[in-house]
Design a protein around this motif. Structure first.
Motif, PDB file in Angstrom:
ATOM      1  N   PHE A 180     -32.386 -52.318 -30.476  1.00  0.00           N
ATOM      2  CA  PHE A 180     -31.937 -51.171 -31.264  1.00  0.00           C
ATOM      3  C   PHE A 180     -30.570 -51.468 -31.848  1.00  0.00           C
ATOM      4  N   THR A 181     -30.407 -51.159 -33.130  1.00  0.00           N
ATOM      5  CA  THR A 181     -29.123 -51.333 -33.802  1.00  0.00           C
ATOM      6  C   THR A 181     -28.335 -50.029 -33.690  1.00  0.00           C
ATOM      7  N   PRO A 182     -27.007 -50.094 -33.895  1.00  0.00           N
ATOM      8  CA  PRO A 182     -26.227 -48.855 -33.874  1.00  0.00           C
ATOM      9  C   PRO A 182     -26.772 -47.793 -34.822  1.00  0.00           C
ATOM     10  N   SER A 183     -27.223 -48.198 -36.004  1.00  0.00           N
ATOM     11  CA  SER A 183     -27.726 -47.211 -36.959  1.00  0.00           C
ATOM     12  C   SER A 183     -28.987 -46.516 -36.460  1.00  0.00           C
ATOM     13  N   GLN A 184     -29.763 -47.166 -35.599  1.00  0.00           N
ATOM     14  CA  GLN A 184     -30.946 -46.530 -35.019  1.00  0.00           C
ATOM     15  C   GLN A 184     -30.584 -45.578 -33.887  1.00  0.00           C
ATOM     16  N   LEU A 185     -29.423 -45.752 -33.301  1.00  0.00           N
ATOM     17  CA  LEU A 185     -29.018 -44.944 -32.150  1.00  0.00           C
ATOM     18  C   LEU A 185     -28.257 -43.678 -32.526  1.00  0.00           C
ATOM     19  N   ILE A 186     -27.510 -43.731 -33.609  1.00  0.00           N
ATOM     20  CA  ILE A 186     -26.601 -42.632 -33.942  1.00  0.00           C
ATOM     21  C   ILE A 186     -27.341 -41.312 -34.129  1.00  0.00           C
ATOM     22  N   GLY A 187     -28.428 -41.302 -34.889  1.00  0.00           N
ATOM     23  CA  GLY A 187     -29.184 -40.067 -35.110  1.00  0.00           C
ATOM     24  C   GLY A 187     -29.711 -39.457 -33.818  1.00  0.00           C
ATOM     25  N   PRO A 188     -30.437 -40.225 -33.003  1.00  0.00           N
ATOM     26  CA  PRO A 188     -30.923 -39.665 -31.742  1.00  0.00           C
ATOM     27  C   PRO A 188     -29.804 -39.219 -30.797  1.00  0.00           C
ATOM     28  N   MET A 189     -28.679 -39.947 -30.798  1.00  0.00           N
ATOM     29  CA  MET A 189     -27.563 -39.546 -29.947  1.00  0.00           C
ATOM     30  C   MET A 189     -26.975 -38.215 -30.406  1.00  0.00           C
ATOM     31  N   LEU A 190     -26.795 -38.074 -31.708  1.00  0.00           N
ATOM     32  CA  LEU A 190     -26.285 -36.802 -32.231  1.00  0.00           C
ATOM     33  C   LEU A 190     -27.268 -35.667 -31.973  1.00  0.00           C
ATOM     34  N   SER A 191     -28.536 -35.947 -32.147  1.00  0.00           N
ATOM     35  CA  SER A 191     -29.562 -34.941 -31.892  1.00  0.00           C
ATOM     36  C   SER A 191     -29.535 -34.487 -30.437  1.00  0.00           C
ATOM     37  N   ARG A 192     -29.461 -35.446 -29.518  1.00  0.00           N
ATOM     38  CA  ARG A 192     -29.405 -35.120 -28.085  1.00  0.00           C
ATOM     39  C   ARG A 192     -28.156 -34.319 -27.760  1.00  0.00           C
ATOM     40  N   PHE A 193     -27.030 -34.724 -28.342  1.00  0.00           N
ATOM     41  CA  PHE A 193     -25.773 -34.013 -28.127  1.00  0.00           C
ATOM     42  C   PHE A 193     -25.897 -32.555 -28.573  1.00  0.00           C
ATOM     43  N   MET A 194     -26.411 -32.338 -29.782  1.00  0.00           N
ATOM     44  CA  MET A 194     -26.528 -30.970 -30.297  1.00  0.00           C
ATOM     45  C   MET A 194     -27.555 -30.162 -29.524  1.00  0.00           C
ATOM     46  N   ALA A 195     -28.613 -30.814 -29.046  1.00  0.00           N
ATOM     47  CA  ALA A 195     -29.650 -30.117 -28.284  1.00  0.00           C
ATOM     48  C   ALA A 195     -29.154 -29.644 -26.924  1.00  0.00           C
ATOM     49  N   THR A 196     -28.055 -30.214 -26.453  1.00  0.00           N
ATOM     50  CA  THR A 196     -27.536 -29.820 -25.147  1.00  0.00           C
ATOM     51  C   THR A 196     -26.213 -29.065 -25.239  1.00  0.00           C
ATOM     52  N   ASP A 197     -25.766 -28.760 -26.445  1.00  0.00           N
ATOM     53  CA  ASP A 197     -24.528 -28.005 -26.641  1.00  0.00           C
ATOM     54  C   ASP A 197     -24.876 -26.517 -26.711  1.00  0.00           C
ATOM     55  N   ARG A 198     -24.618 -25.805 -25.622  1.00  0.00           N
ATOM     56  CA  ARG A 198     -25.049 -24.396 -25.524  1.00  0.00           C
ATOM     57  C   ARG A 198     -24.436 -23.500 -26.591  1.00  0.00           C
ATOM     58  N   THR A 199     -23.168 -23.725 -26.902  1.00  0.00           N
ATOM     59  CA  THR A 199     -22.530 -22.901 -27.934  1.00  0.00           C
ATOM     60  C   THR A 199     -23.190 -23.133 -29.283  1.00  0.00           C
ATOM     61  N   PHE A 200     -23.447 -24.385 -29.616  1.00  0.00           N
ATOM     62  CA  PHE A 200     -24.119 -24.690 -30.879  1.00  0.00           C
ATOM     63  C   PHE A 200     -25.496 -24.048 -30.925  1.00  0.00           C
ATOM     64  N   ILE A 201     -26.264 -24.165 -29.857  1.00  0.00           N
ATOM     65  CA  ILE A 201     -27.618 -23.610 -29.820  1.00  0.00           C
ATOM     66  C   ILE A 201     -27.573 -22.100 -30.007  1.00  0.00           C
ATOM     67  N   THR A 202     -26.667 -21.437 -29.319  1.00  0.00           N
ATOM     68  CA  THR A 202     -26.553 -19.986 -29.423  1.00  0.00           C
ATOM     69  C   THR A 202     -26.193 -19.571 -30.850  1.00  0.00           C
ATOM     70  N   ARG A 203     -25.227 -20.237 -31.431  1.00  0.00           N
ATOM     71  CA  ARG A 203     -24.801 -19.857 -32.787  1.00  0.00           C
ATOM     72  C   ARG A 203     -25.829 -20.230 -33.837  1.00  0.00           C
ATOM     73  N   ARG A 204     -26.505 -21.359 -33.655  1.00  0.00           N
ATOM     74  CA  ARG A 204     -27.559 -21.758 -34.600  1.00  0.00           C
ATOM     75  C   ARG A 204     -28.694 -20.745 -34.577  1.00  0.00           C
ATOM     76  N   ASN A 205     -29.064 -20.281 -33.412  1.00  0.00           N
ATOM     77  CA  ASN A 205     -30.176 -19.359 -33.273  1.00  0.00           C
ATOM     78  C   ASN A 205     -29.837 -17.919 -33.628  1.00  0.00           C
ATOM     79  N   SER A 206     -28.545 -17.608 -33.730  1.00  0.00           N
ATOM     80  CA  SER A 206     -28.162 -16.220 -34.021  1.00  0.00           C
ATOM     81  C   SER A 206     -28.033 -15.940 -35.507  1.00  0.00           C
ATOM     82  N   GLY A 207     -28.224 -16.935 -36.304  1.00  0.00           N
ATOM     83  CA  GLY A 207     -28.194 -16.598 -37.703  1.00  0.00           C
ATOM     84  C   GLY A 207     -27.636 -17.605 -38.559  1.00  0.00           C
TER      85      GLY A 207
END
Length: 70
Positions: A43-70
């Motif tokens: 895996f190259t860095p460019s293949q990792l960055i997207g999934p890493m950011l996705s995982r980070f955002m999927a586990t950030d409770r504040t982001f999830i709450t605000r994304r889902n509220s509107g």
């Protein structure tokens, strides 16, 4: 030991141009090598960055709450 990223999907990427600090790039290269040992492919860095950011955002409770509220 299991890394947080595993089973990366094949997906059509969106091209971005970014600059990373050298130490972050080195760590991404190493992470890709370690992940490649367990996944059976490299895996190259460019293949990792997207999934890493996705995982980070999927586990950030504040982001999830605000994304889902509107």
């Amino acid at each position: 030991m299991t890394l947080k990223l595993a089973g990366l999907p094949d997906d059509t990427p969106v091209k971005l141009t970014i600059e990373l600090p050298a130490d972050v790039h080195r760590d991404l290269v190493r992470y890709g090598a370690i992940l490649g040992e367990s996944e059976g492919r490299a895996f190259t860095p460019s293949q990792l960055i997207g999934p890493m950011l996705s995982r980070f955002m999927a586990t950030d409770r504040t982001f999830i709450t605000r994304r889902n509220s509107g």
